[in-house]
Write a protein that holds these residues in place. Structure first.
Motif, mmCIF file in Angstrom:
data_model
loop_
_atom_site.group_PDB
_atom_site.id
_atom_site.type_symbol
_atom_site.label_atom_id
_atom_site.label_comp_id
_atom_site.label_asym_id
_atom_site.label_seq_id
_atom_site.Cartn_x
_atom_site.Cartn_y
_atom_site.Cartn_z
ATOM 1 N N ARG A 155 0.831 -1.202 0.000
ATOM 2 C CA ARG A 155 0.000 0.000 0.000
ATOM 3 C C ARG A 155 0.873 1.262 0.000
ATOM 4 O O ARG A 155 0.525 2.266 -0.632
ATOM 5 C CB ARG A 155 -0.948 -0.022 1.196
ATOM 6 N N ILE A 156 2.010 1.221 0.695
ATOM 7 C CA ILE A 156 2.940 2.343 0.655
ATOM 8 C C ILE A 156 3.442 2.549 -0.768
ATOM 9 O O ILE A 156 3.481 3.668 -1.285
ATOM 10 C CB ILE A 156 4.125 2.103 1.616
ATOM 11 N N GLN A 157 3.823 1.458 -1.425
ATOM 12 C CA GLN A 157 4.339 1.537 -2.792
ATOM 13 C C GLN A 157 3.287 2.085 -3.752
ATOM 14 O O GLN A 157 3.581 2.942 -4.597
ATOM 15 C CB GLN A 157 4.803 0.149 -3.240
ATOM 16 N N ASP A 158 2.053 1.597 -3.617
ATOM 17 C CA ASP A 158 0.976 2.068 -4.497
ATOM 18 C C ASP A 158 0.694 3.548 -4.275
ATOM 19 O O ASP A 158 0.468 4.304 -5.237
ATOM 20 C CB ASP A 158 -0.292 1.249 -4.268
ATOM 21 N N ASP A 159 0.672 3.975 -3.008
ATOM 22 C CA ASP A 159 0.386 5.378 -2.700
ATOM 23 C C ASP A 159 1.529 6.288 -3.153
ATOM 24 O O ASP A 159 1.294 7.415 -3.597
ATOM 25 C CB ASP A 159 0.155 5.562 -1.200
ATOM 26 N N LEU A 160 2.756 5.812 -3.050
ATOM 27 C CA LEU A 160 3.910 6.630 -3.439
ATOM 28 C C LEU A 160 3.968 6.828 -4.943
ATOM 29 O O LEU A 160 4.199 7.948 -5.419
ATOM 30 C CB LEU A 160 5.204 5.973 -2.949
ATOM 31 N N GLY A 161 3.763 5.759 -5.707
ATOM 32 C CA GLY A 161 3.843 5.872 -7.157
ATOM 33 C C GLY A 161 5.190 6.410 -7.598
ATOM 34 O O GLY A 161 6.236 5.913 -7.175
ATOM 35 N N ASN A 162 5.184 7.459 -8.414
ATOM 36 C CA ASN A 162 6.420 8.081 -8.899
ATOM 37 C C ASN A 162 6.772 9.358 -8.150
ATOM 38 O O ASN A 162 7.669 10.097 -8.578
ATOM 39 C CB ASN A 162 6.285 8.387 -10.395
ATOM 40 N N ALA A 163 6.103 9.626 -7.048
ATOM 41 C CA ALA A 163 6.333 10.867 -6.303
ATOM 42 C C ALA A 163 7.650 10.814 -5.535
ATOM 43 O O ALA A 163 8.150 9.734 -5.187
ATOM 44 C CB ALA A 163 5.174 11.120 -5.346
ATOM 45 N N ASN A 164 8.191 11.982 -5.230
ATOM 46 C CA ASN A 164 9.401 12.087 -4.424
ATOM 47 C C ASN A 164 9.133 12.651 -3.029
ATOM 48 O O ASN A 164 10.060 12.763 -2.233
ATOM 49 C CB ASN A 164 10.440 12.961 -5.130
ATOM 50 N N PHE A 165 7.877 13.015 -2.774
ATOM 51 C CA PHE A 165 7.473 13.531 -1.462
ATOM 52 C C PHE A 165 6.260 12.739 -1.000
ATOM 53 O O PHE A 165 5.361 12.459 -1.801
ATOM 54 C CB PHE A 165 7.074 15.005 -1.542
ATOM 55 N N GLY A 206 4.147 11.635 9.771
ATOM 56 C CA GLY A 206 5.339 12.412 9.452
ATOM 57 C C GLY A 206 5.553 12.555 7.964
ATOM 58 O O GLY A 206 4.615 12.433 7.168
ATOM 59 N N GLY A 207 6.804 12.813 7.597
ATOM 60 C CA GLY A 207 7.134 13.041 6.203
ATOM 61 C C GLY A 207 8.150 12.052 5.677
ATOM 62 O O GLY A 207 8.929 11.472 6.439
ATOM 63 N N LEU A 208 8.144 11.875 4.361
ATOM 64 C CA LEU A 208 9.093 10.994 3.692
ATOM 65 C C LEU A 208 9.486 11.636 2.367
ATOM 66 O O LEU A 208 8.633 12.161 1.651
ATOM 67 C CB LEU A 208 8.487 9.615 3.460
ATOM 68 N N THR A 209 10.780 11.621 2.091
ATOM 69 C CA THR A 209 11.262 12.084 0.793
ATOM 70 C C THR A 209 12.270 11.088 0.254
ATOM 71 O O THR A 209 12.868 10.318 1.007
ATOM 72 C CB THR A 209 11.931 13.472 0.881
ATOM 73 N N LEU A 210 12.470 11.115 -1.056
ATOM 74 C CA LEU A 210 13.493 10.283 -1.666
ATOM 75 C C LEU A 210 14.162 11.060 -2.783
ATOM 76 O O LEU A 210 13.643 12.072 -3.251
ATOM 77 C CB LEU A 210 12.926 8.962 -2.170
ATOM 78 N N GLY A 211 15.345 10.587 -3.161
ATOM 79 C CA GLY A 211 16.078 11.297 -4.191
ATOM 80 C C GLY A 211 17.112 10.416 -4.856
ATOM 81 O O GLY A 211 17.519 9.385 -4.297
ATOM 82 N N LYS A 212 17.548 10.834 -6.030
ATOM 83 C CA LYS A 212 18.551 10.083 -6.772
ATOM 84 C C LYS A 212 19.917 10.171 -6.118
ATOM 85 O O LYS A 212 20.812 9.371 -6.407
ATOM 86 C CB LYS A 212 18.617 10.585 -8.212
ATOM 87 N N THR A 213 20.096 11.162 -5.250
ATOM 88 C CA THR A 213 21.293 11.273 -4.427
ATOM 89 C C THR A 213 20.857 11.553 -2.993
ATOM 90 O O THR A 213 19.708 11.936 -2.741
ATOM 91 C CB THR A 213 22.211 12.409 -4.906
ATOM 92 N N ILE A 214 21.796 11.408 -2.068
ATOM 93 C CA ILE A 214 21.494 11.721 -0.681
ATOM 94 C C ILE A 214 21.198 13.210 -0.535
ATOM 95 O O ILE A 214 20.285 13.614 0.200
ATOM 96 C CB ILE A 214 22.665 11.283 0.222
#
Length: 256
Positions: free
Chosen positions: A159-169, A176-184
């Motif tokens: 469900r986390i994966q489905d909700d995240l999709g292609n988003a970075n935020f 809380g919050g979650l972010t991801l990126g191609k670099t740290i």
């Protein structure tokens, strides 16, 4: 006082792994410097380039105690790779990170925090609003995930994966919050933008005055404008060297 085991892995791992360790340790220290840490809880994880392994914090260490050498190397299932590693990891915390890393192989780093501001905005029905320039960056790639209790249920990963999709935020409702990126650096700057956006929104709402919302067309065009500002580089790539220099000035032990 309990002593933290002293490790020195600089000459025992590949150059790619060591650089990832130094950058990830710097990211932990930056989070602590900004007051975004939550005692020994929350996590930042990073994939080691040209490998299937991840690095994450040892459970029980404060963020300002993290060093390049005491980060723990694990596989995608959370198994510790080094047999002589003196540390454990928090399996509950890793559930969220493993879900993201499994689904988003193109992103190196996942950053999940429990700041007051992100929890507050994640707990509002309307979520993040287009009220500031910081919000523009987040809203251009925003997702939400409903609260399901402590992240210990493997079924939640899908469900986390489905909700995240292609988003970075992502704002995790009531959490809380979650972010991801191609670099740290990218992941850190995404969290910086998200946190500032939430802070500004709460300050505006506290005035009780009428709000001015930015038009959706501007939100949609913000990525193209950001590319012009950063001359083709990401915000993380542009700012990361200066941020790492700041950590070195405060306490260079992070890179040991």
């Amino acid at each position: 006082m309990l002593e933290i085991p002293k490790l020195n892995l600089k000459d025992k791992v590949s150059p790619q792994e060591w650089q990832t360790r130094v950058d990830l340790a710097a990211c932990y220290r930056l989070v602590a410097m900004h007051g975004w840490d939550d005692l020994i809880y929350t996590h930042i994880s990073a994939r080691i380039p040209e490998s299937d392994f991840l690095l994450i914090n040892a459970f029980g260490l404060a963020f300002d105690e993290i060093t390049a050498s005491n980060l723990v190397k694990i596989d995608i299932e959370g198994n510790i790779i080094d047999a002589d590693c003196p540390f454990d990891i928090n399996p509950a915390g890793f559930t969220i990170h493993s879900a993201v890393h499994q689904a988003r192989h193109d992103e190196q780093c996942v950053l999940h925090l429990h700041t007051n501001e992100t929890i507050a905005v994640a707990s509002l029905k309307e979520g993040l609003l287009p009220l500031s320039q910081y919000a523009m960056f987040a809203l251009a790639s925003m997702s939400y995930h409903d609260y399901e209790g402590l992240a210990v249920n493997a079924d939640e990963k899908k469900r986390i994966q489905d909700d995240l999709g292609n988003a970075n935020f992502m704002l995790l409702r009531n959490h809380g919050g979650l972010t991801l990126g191609k670099t740290i650096g990218d992941a850190f700057m995404h969290m910086y933008d998200l946190t500032r956006a939430c802070q500004v929104q709460l300050q505006i709402m506290a005035t009780g005055m009428d709000k001015i919302l930015v038009e959706q067309s501007i939100v949609d065009g913000i990525k193209a404008q950001a590319n012009i500002v950063h001359t083709g580089l990401t915000g993380g790539q542009k700012s990361w060297p200066a941020l790492v220099r700041r950590v070195y000035r405060q306490d260079p032990s992070f890179a040991s």
